[in-house]
Design a protein around this motif. Structure first.
Motif: not given
Length: 143
Positions: A31, A110-113, A128-130, A132
């Protein structure tokens, strides 16, 4: 089972600690807050706050990074040491533990960030997201 005691410190040694209990498997957080506080992603291992003893705490400072989220760091060298969002749990930054740790990186959040300058390890389970679903992260090492 024998009690596991792990020790650690900041870069300059002004903050030293010991944790006398089990630690969870290491989780990498990508994140933005973790990236900004550490300069990269954070790798932390959760444990019980009651098992943590700060042995030299004169330089330990706490920063409230968001409501009810606190990050502990050394005011002398800036090392990021701890993270907590509830009184009963403390996450210890894995890189500050003395080796051998007996721990293993097992999950990432938080791999999307993630920063655009590195690649996410595709071998590790991730969220990936909060919001998930994150599986229960097991305790790690010889605990």
């Amino acid at each position: 089972m024998a009690e596991t005691i792990r020790t650690g410190r900041c870069l300059c040694g002004a903050v030293r600690y010991r944790h006398a209990g089990p630690l969870g498997a290491v989780v990498a957080c990508h994140c933005e807050q973790c990236r900004r506080t550490s300069g990269h992603f954070v790798a932390g291992s959760p444990g019980h706050s009651a098992d943590l003893t700060i042995e030299s705490s004169g330089a330990l400072r706490w920063y409230e990074s968001s409501p009810e989220v606190y990050r502990g760091f050394c005011r002398e060298c800036g090392s990021s040491l701890f993270w907590t969002d509830r009184p009963e749990q403390i996450t210890i930054m894995a890189g500050t533990l003395d080796q051998p740790t007996g721990l293993e990186l097992t999950y990432q959040i938080y791999t999307a960030y993630a920063g655009d300058y590195y690649r996410i390890d595709p071998q590790l389970p991730s969220a990936p997201e909060a919001g998930d679903e994150m599986p229960e992260v097991p305790e790690s090492g010889s605990d």
